[in-house]
Scaffold this motif. Structure first.
Motif, PDB file in Angstrom:
ATOM      1  N   LEU A  46      10.569  54.046  31.660  1.00 13.37           N
ATOM      2  CA  LEU A  46      11.148  52.940  31.000  1.00 13.37           C
ATOM      3  C   LEU A  46      10.618  51.690  31.713  1.00 13.37           C
ATOM      4  O   LEU A  46      10.576  51.826  33.125  1.00 13.37           O
ATOM      5  N   ILE A  47      10.473  50.579  31.144  1.00  9.38           N
ATOM      6  CA  ILE A  47       9.990  49.230  31.833  1.00  9.38           C
ATOM      7  C   ILE A  47      11.527  48.526  31.708  1.00  9.38           C
ATOM      8  O   ILE A  47      11.727  47.911  30.729  1.00  9.38           O
ATOM      9  N   GLY A  48      12.197  48.463  32.910  1.00  7.60           N
ATOM     10  CA  GLY A  48      13.593  47.631  32.892  1.00  7.60           C
ATOM     11  C   GLY A  48      13.372  46.213  32.491  1.00  7.60           C
ATOM     12  O   GLY A  48      12.254  45.713  32.570  1.00  7.60           O
ATOM     13  N   PRO A  49      14.607  45.679  32.350  1.00  8.82           N
ATOM     14  CA  PRO A  49      14.582  44.218  31.938  1.00  8.82           C
ATOM     15  C   PRO A  49      14.346  43.423  33.085  1.00  8.82           C
ATOM     16  O   PRO A  49      15.155  42.416  33.162  1.00  8.82           O
ATOM     17  N   SER A  50      13.377  43.752  34.024  1.00  5.74           N
ATOM     18  CA  SER A  50      13.221  42.624  35.198  1.00  5.74           C
ATOM     19  C   SER A  50      12.359  41.878  34.886  1.00  5.74           C
ATOM     20  O   SER A  50      11.476  41.850  33.890  1.00  5.74           O
ATOM     21  N   ILE A  86       8.743  52.905  27.044  1.00  6.70           N
ATOM     22  CA  ILE A  86       9.465  51.991  26.328  1.00  6.70           C
ATOM     23  C   ILE A  86      10.012  50.767  27.022  1.00  6.70           C
ATOM     24  O   ILE A  86      10.528  51.144  28.272  1.00  6.70           O
ATOM     25  N   GLY A  87       9.758  49.634  26.711  1.00  7.57           N
ATOM     26  CA  GLY A  87      10.176  48.567  27.452  1.00  7.57           C
ATOM     27  C   GLY A  87      11.469  47.767  27.051  1.00  7.57           C
ATOM     28  O   GLY A  87      12.090  47.879  25.813  1.00  7.57           O
ATOM     29  N   GLY A 136       7.414  51.204  22.606  1.00  7.03           N
ATOM     30  CA  GLY A 136       8.588  50.752  22.177  1.00  7.03           C
ATOM     31  C   GLY A 136       8.859  49.556  22.556  1.00  7.03           C
ATOM     32  O   GLY A 136       8.862  49.590  24.164  1.00  7.03           O
ATOM     33  N   TRP A 137       9.570  48.826  21.970  1.00  2.24           N
ATOM     34  CA  TRP A 137      10.050  47.470  22.634  1.00  2.24           C
ATOM     35  C   TRP A 137      11.809  47.319  22.357  1.00  2.24           C
ATOM     36  O   TRP A 137      11.912  47.065  21.064  1.00  2.24           O
TER      37      TRP A 137
END
Lengths: 313, 313
Positions: free
Chosen positions: B193-197, B224-225, B270-271
């Motif tokens: 996961l690419i966090g919402p940073s 998934i971002g 995925g986004w």
């Protein structure tokens, strides 16, 4: 009159406060302070004796406790303990910590300990020039009977001086250099005073810096020592345990003899002892007995006046 | 399910808290955290993003302020200001400081940042494995229009992000190595996961560590971002200013495009965008719109559930 004082921590700071009072606003007082107590903890360079002198002369010290800052808080120390830090035995107060941070930051930026000390002192307005004996890091270590070798702070603060002492070592002192200004201050002094600090672990490390003892011996100024032992006990601290370790009697005569007469290659032109030690004899050294309890600046200034008078004999 | 999360500070920490809640007690969550914000001050190594994640997951964070410790005090900072420290603009709390002291002490003793991080985390019991992206020190610098180049912290904290940005540089990242465990965690993940940073200054420095981007691209796990932009504004922080500096539109579509589709050499399988951004199109990337406000762990865990579902498409 340009006065140079060799000093350690709490006792040295009180003595310097009296020297400053005696000298007055126009006086020239240079303190050459022990750095053997210096210790690196958590990556910080901590200089207990320099800081004790700085806080005391700057009016920022805790008078009750004797060391550290007035109004000190201990949040960081509690947090270090919560992390299980093996060094949380050290009395690292929050206010005090800022001093170590400023110093460590300057050292990390390539400045010397003397420069960092001068920068810190700008805040405190000491009225005395504060010089570390050396800019080089060296440490007083205690070789103990059963607990190996440890830093002086660990022996004294963590273990409350309990482990039996085989000897003290000034680890790194032999290759240290006197800090900028130290030798020149001694050479240019009108009077050199050896404060009533611990002769073994406070004055000893200063004299262990190559060139310092020699500069004192060769100085044209008279050198007067003040006994930190009154009767058979130190005014402060653990000089009794330290003197025993170096085979010197814990008395004004013992310490005077340890420093020795200048006329025979030692340091002293005069030795100030307390009135209870009147009659003390040190080979080749004029001795004078005056009250040596540093109750306040006036009492300490009177000691300094006696030292000046003894120097003029 | 083994989940690896790339994360920065405050937003990353909140997201991780939701990932942890979603995964439950038996879950395996590894956080790979930005180290570009790391800064050396007063000789201390300070790691703002690692600490924000640690405090948040460990329950020791200040929820109102978003960063730093709950019940924080500021004695040291006040003292630094009294010394005229040029770095007293930095929010160095007393409790927080203990973390830096333990870390700096361990680094000075030759331990790695990963080891120091693991040691610090023992106190906090995160329930998540916390890994710095690299054990090597590198810094995010901001090349400004009129004020020269400065550390990211100086730009953001001292100057409140005011100086115009020419570009960001990850000074030293090119020769850094991924920290122990980072590449293996990515290679062994079931979901990345690419966090919402912040994509530029939080996720960007992680991807700048040689080998990390490649490990993600080659990972068998879906990636998934989660968009940190809702509508045309970042949920937290200054991603708008950072995106502008790299010529990317401040929108969920803009950031999704910056990361790019895995099918064409980018990162994303995925986004996840907020419901207000439903209809967002990113070339080659399946997009799903769900509520992305991390009001609490339950809301954030629902985001994670949506990401897991998107990964399984």
């Amino acid at each position: 009159m340009r006065i140079v004082v060799l000093a350690g921590g709490v006792g040295g700071a009180r003595f310097l406060s009296g020297v400053k009072a005696w000298a007055g606003p126009g006086g020239s007082v240079t303190a050459v302070v022990n750095v053997g107590d210096n210790v690196t903890m958590h990556g910080l360079t901590i200089c207990p004796d320099l800081d004790t002198v700085m806080y005391t002369l700057g009016g920022g010290n805790d008078r009750q406790r004797g060391w550290g800052r007035a109004g000190e808080t201990w949040v960081v120390k509690e947090e270090l303990a919560a992390y299980g830090s093996p060094q949380s035995w050290f009395g690292l107060g929050d206010r005090d910590l800022a001093t170590h941070l400023v110093r460590t930051g300057m050292l990390a930026a390539g400045r010397t300990l003397s420069e960092a000390t001068a920068e810190l002192c700008r805040r405190w307005d000491l009225g005395v020039e504060l010089l570390p004996a050396s800019d080089d890091h060296f440490e007083t270590h205690v070789v103990t009977e059963n607990d190996g070798t440890m830093h002086f702070q660990e022996w004294w603060v963590r273990h409350r001086g309990a482990p039996g002492v085989v000897r003290f070592e000034f680890d790194g002192a032999a290759t240290a250099t006197a800090a900028s200004g130290v030798l020149a201050a001694i050479a240019g002094a009108d009077l050199v005073l050896i404060g009533p600090s611990n002769p073994v672990v406070s004055i000893g490390p200063i004299l262990a810096v190559p060139g310092v003892r020699d500069a004192i011996v060769k100085s044209p100024a008279p050198v007067i020592g003040v006994s930190g032992i009154i009767g058979d006990a130190p005014v402060l601290g653990m000089a009794d345990r330290c003197l025993r370790a170096v085979g010197v009697e814990c008395s004004a005569a013992g310490v005077g003899g340890l420093y020795g007469a200048r006329s025979s290659g030692g340091l002293l032109d005069g030795w100030l002892v307390d009135t209870v030690d009147a009659g003390t004899v040190v080979d080749g050294v004029p001795v004078r007995a005056v009250p040596l309890w540093m109750r306040d600046d006036a009492a300490t200034a009177a000691m300094v006046a006696a030292a000046v008078e003894l120097a003029g004999r």
